[in-house]
Design an enzyme around this catalytic site. Structure first.
Site, PDB file in Angstrom:
ATOM      1  N   LYS A  52       7.852   6.455  87.089  1.00  0.00           N
ATOM      2  CA  LYS A  52       6.870   7.445  86.629  1.00  0.00           C
ATOM      3  C   LYS A  52       7.584   8.685  86.097  1.00  0.00           C
ATOM      4  CE  LYS A  52       3.432   5.554  89.763  1.00  0.00           C
ATOM      5  NZ  LYS A  52       2.778   5.560  91.072  1.00  0.00           N
ATOM      6  N   GLN A  96       2.147   8.620  96.582  1.00  0.00           N
ATOM      7  CA  GLN A  96       2.509   7.215  96.450  1.00  0.00           C
ATOM      8  C   GLN A  96       2.125   6.441  97.714  1.00  0.00           C
ATOM      9  OE1 GLN A  96       3.654   5.832  93.633  1.00  0.00           O
ATOM     10  NE2 GLN A  96       3.859   3.797  94.527  1.00  0.00           N
ATOM     11  N   ASP A 119      -4.651   9.521  90.007  1.00  0.00           N
ATOM     12  CA  ASP A 119      -4.658   8.105  90.408  1.00  0.00           C
ATOM     13  C   ASP A 119      -6.082   7.546  90.408  1.00  0.00           C
ATOM     14  OD1 ASP A 119      -2.384   6.607  90.917  1.00  0.00           O
ATOM     15  OD2 ASP A 119      -2.017   7.527  92.872  1.00  0.00           O
TER      16      ASP A 119
HETATM   17  N1  GUN Z   1       1.276   2.070  95.164  1.00  0.00           N
HETATM   18  C1  GUN Z   1       1.148   0.970  94.380  1.00  0.00           C
HETATM   19  N2  GUN Z   1       0.439   1.268  93.264  1.00  0.00           N
HETATM   20  C2  GUN Z   1       0.133   2.572  93.354  1.00  0.00           C
HETATM   21  C3  GUN Z   1      -0.579   3.475  92.490  1.00  0.00           C
HETATM   22  O1  GUN Z   1      -1.081   3.126  91.426  1.00  0.00           O
HETATM   23  N3  GUN Z   1      -0.675   4.758  92.924  1.00  0.00           N
HETATM   24  C4  GUN Z   1      -0.157   5.166  94.119  1.00  0.00           C
HETATM   25  N4  GUN Z   1      -0.334   6.429  94.465  1.00  0.00           N
HETATM   26  N5  GUN Z   1       0.499   4.367  94.928  1.00  0.00           N
HETATM   27  C5  GUN Z   1       0.642   3.087  94.546  1.00  0.00           C
END
Ligand code: GUN
Length: 293
Positions: A52, A96, A119
């Site tokens: 990211k 996350q 998200d």
């Molecule tokens: N863990 C796996 N996929 C995601 C996601 O799209 N966002 C977040 N915050 N954690 C994740």
């Protein structure tokens, strides 16, 4: 049969975002700023967060990462969330997942200000999505919508079957494709572990979206001729075909299914690369106050 190339589509969309960010900077405004909070040392989570950060750099966003140790208390994490909610420099942020077991995930997600929840996991954003109001869409379903749009795949009046009902993929994509919208206006059936006759339901799908989390779950006998197949699964399995001794496969047995389809996503290189693009798009929307004023 056409391959839906998520890697290429993601690249094109990132170029569009990059051009828009360049315009923002040219006008003398600040570029969008995304923050990520990661707790503990799960290697996969660190890989995602690093990805990211790299994508932010590529398009010209500012990014900040808050790395916290595994023994962080729930209150310490909630304090960081509150700090980010109130920091005017931050347009949007994510925490996350998964979080260490001693932290209540729902409590953390519900503490995030919905206006900064890029998200799209906060109940307010899920509720607004269900009501077809402006909201941040969760990354994977939003990525699927963008692929459907990019490849001009018609969804109106189609039979869509979604395999899986997770909160981050199956449930939201079912809602999105059933909405009175484009893409949308489909007749959606959501199947899960308790569904009776899942194979025969899958076989009626014009568009089959697979998010079961089971390697090679979908075989050719479950797919209608000329269906569109979108595979959300990703599994690392031992392989003697690669130097590393591993390869990535999806929930769909691609080699046996592909020739029956009109469009299919590969794994890797299908839905996966689109998820980060979705996060970037949500952050751009946050910085432009497009969803909430
Ligand atoms: N863990 C796996 N996929 C995601 C996601 O799209 N966002 C977040 N915050 N954690 C994740």
């Amino acid at each position: 049969m056409k391959i839906i190339d998520g890697k290429e589509t993601a690249k094109l969309i990132k170029e569009e975002i990059k051009a828009e960010v360049a315009g923002i900077i040219d006008r003398g405004d600040d570029p969008p700023h995304l923050a990520a909070v990661i707790v503990g040392d799960d290697p996969a989570s660190h890989t995602y967060v690093n990805g990211k950060e790299k994508a932010c750099k590529l398009v010209g966003f500012t990014s900040s990462i808050y790395r916290m140790p595994d023994e962080t208390t729930e209150q310490e994490l909630l304090d960081v969330v509150t700090y980010l909610n109130n920091d005017p420099e931050i347009d949007g942020f994510i925490v996350q997942l998964p979080l260490p077991k001693h932290i209540d995930e729902n409590k953390v997600l519900e503490t995030i200000d919905p206006k900064k929840d890029v998200d799209g996991f906060h109940p307010v954003n899920i509720g607004r999505m269900a009501l077809n109001l402006p909201s941040y869409l969760p990354a994977t379903p939003y990525g699927i919508l963008q692929l459907i749009e990019h490849y001009k795949i018609e969804t109106e009046g189609k039979n869509v079957v979604v395999l899986g009902r997770s909160h981050i993929v199956g449930s939201p994509i079912s809602i999105l494709l059933g909405r009175k919208n484009n893409p949308g206006n489909a007749t959606v059936t959501m199947c899960h572990s308790k569904t009776k006759g899942l194979k025969s339901i899958a076989k009626k799908a014009d568009i089959l979206i697979v998010a079961m989390g089971q390697p090679h779950f979908v075989t050719e006998d479950m797919v209608k001729k000329d269906a569109v197949v979108i595979d959300v699964g990703i599994h690392r399995v031992p392989s003697d075909e690669t130097k590393s001794g591993f390869k990535l496969i999806g929930d769909v047995d691609f080699d046996r299914v592909a020739s029956r389809t009109s469009y299919i996503t590969p794994v890797p290189g299908g839905v996966g690369p689109m998820t980060i693009v979705s996060l970037l798009k949500n952050t751009l929307k946050a910085s432009k106050k497009e969803v909430y004023s």
